[in-house]
Design an enzyme around this catalytic site. Structure first.
Site, PDB file in Angstrom:
ATOM      1  CG  ASP A 137      -2.387  -1.472   1.224  1.00 30.67           C
ATOM      2  OD1 ASP A 137      -2.019  -1.228   0.193  1.00 30.67           O
ATOM      3  OD2 ASP A 137      -2.830  -1.112   2.043  1.00 30.67           O
ATOM      4  N   GLY A 138       1.560   0.872   0.298  1.00 28.23           N
ATOM      5  CA  GLY A 138       2.826   2.452   0.515  1.00 28.23           C
ATOM      6  C   GLY A 138       3.607   2.657  -0.818  1.00 28.23           C
ATOM      7  CD  GLU A 171      -3.789   8.286   6.772  1.00 25.94           C
ATOM      8  OE1 GLU A 171      -2.140   8.830   6.479  1.00 25.94           O
ATOM      9  OE2 GLU A 171      -4.509   8.126   6.984  1.00 25.94           O
ATOM     10  NE  ARG A 174      -8.372  24.509  25.751  1.00 24.91           N
ATOM     11  CZ  ARG A 174      -9.312  25.050  25.695  1.00 24.91           C
ATOM     12  NH1 ARG A 174     -10.618  24.712  24.660  1.00 24.91           N
ATOM     13  NH2 ARG A 174      -9.252  26.326  25.563  1.00 24.91           N
ATOM     14  CB  THR A 190      -8.798  -0.157   6.962  1.00 23.03           C
ATOM     15  OG1 THR A 190      -8.498   0.413   6.260  1.00 23.03           O
ATOM     16  CG2 THR A 190      -9.833  -0.274   6.383  1.00 23.03           C
ATOM     17  CB  ALA A 191      -4.455   3.480   6.231  1.00 16.61           C
ATOM     18  CG  ASN A 199     -10.395   6.641  10.692  1.00 13.39           C
ATOM     19  OD1 ASN A 199     -10.468   7.753  11.149  1.00 13.39           O
ATOM     20  ND2 ASN A 199     -11.006   5.359  10.667  1.00 13.39           N
ATOM     21  CB  SER A 206      -4.005   2.968  14.429  1.00 11.93           C
ATOM     22  OG  SER A 206      -3.894   4.186  13.986  1.00 11.93           O
ATOM     23  CB  ALA A 231      -4.733  12.091  23.626  1.00 14.52           C
TER      24      ALA A 231
END
Length: 271
Positions: free
Chosen positions: A45-46, A122, A147, A160-161, A163, A165, A184
């Site tokens: 994919d890369g 993304e 924030r 599925t990439a 995003n 994770s 976070a």
């Protein structure tokens, strides 16, 4: 038909490239790396992401085909032992394709300049030193004050990439839209965000207005176009995102079930 090959540098990809190039010449297809109609990527994919950005100005003229020489990829339909079958499909090609939406990103700077990018998977924005603070606008209306570590904005096929994770949802690749996922975020009595992924429709415009001008890094398709966003007195003020007018096209000679790939990649032997 004009064909090009775009490969990574592993020994296996180099081996497959030589075999494929020889077969292309044998059957009489024209090899043209400058103006191809079909681009065959060899790697993973890369590698396909790299090919996408290499030919980004010719997307309306090109269909992509992916051969994976390592682990199963979401964009690579063919295995390294299927060269003969792939070449047969190229010879019998009738123009069949499937398309997927892309993401437009605009970066607006303090000096009035605007940089434009397009993402297959993304885009992200984060502060590498301190908590990132920004105002989130949906269709020019203030939605929330964010924030946290940063934000990830992804396409359906990119869901599925990275995003996934960071806790984003997996979108059906037939959807036309994009997604915002938090990294976070701070949620307490003082600071509050929605705290869940948001999926936007095809007509939605998302804008992020940064509160702090220092130490931000934005990416487009992760390592492929990494940019430091402050340079001297020029600093990033706003980012805007929307579904692109452009699409990526794949030459689909056989059906590959997206949800089977999701199951194989993330669940494995579930019954």
């Amino acid at each position: 038909m004009k064909v090009a090959i775009f490969n990574n540098e592993t020994s296996e990809s180099q081996r497959v490239t030589k075999l494929l190039r020889a077969e292309i010449d044998r059957v009489g297809l024209e090899y043209d790396a400058a103006h191809p109609e079909v681009v065959i990527t060899i790697g993973g994919d890369g590698t396909l992401l790299s090919a996408f950005h290499h030919y980004v100005d010719k997307l309306d003229q090109i269909r992509f085909v992916g051969i994976h020489t390592g682990h199963l990829g979401f964009y690579t339909d063919w295995r390294n032992f299927e060269i003969d079958d792939l070449v047969d499909s190229l010879v019998q090609d009738s123009g069949q394709s499937v398309s997927y939406p892309l993401l437009d990103m605009q970066a607006i700077y303090s000096d009035g300049t605007v940089d434009k990018y397009i993402a297959l998977n993304e885009a992200t924005i984060r502060n590498i030193i301190r908590t990132m603070v920004c105002d989130v606008y949906i269709n020019n209306q203030l939605f929330e004050n964010f924030r946290g570590d940063g934000l990830c904005i992804s396409t359906p096929t990119g869901s599925t990439a990275y995003n996934k994770s960071v806790g984003g949802a997996i979108m059906d690749p037939n959807s036309i839209g994009f997604q915002l996922a938090e990294m976070a975020s701070l949620n307490n009595r003082v600071f509050r965000t929605l705290g869940s992924p948001i999926i936007f429709g095809a007509q939605t415009k998302l804008m992020l207005r940064l509160r702090d001008v220092n130490d931000h890094v934005m990416t487009c398709d992760r390592e492929k176009l990494r940019l430091k966003v402050q340079k001297g007195s020029r600093y990033l003020m706003e980012l805007s995102f929307q579904v692109s007018q452009k699409k990526i096209y794949f030459a689909r000679y056989r059906h590959s079930n997206f949800w089977n790939r999701v199951k194989d990649s993330f669940i494995g032997g579930a019954k």
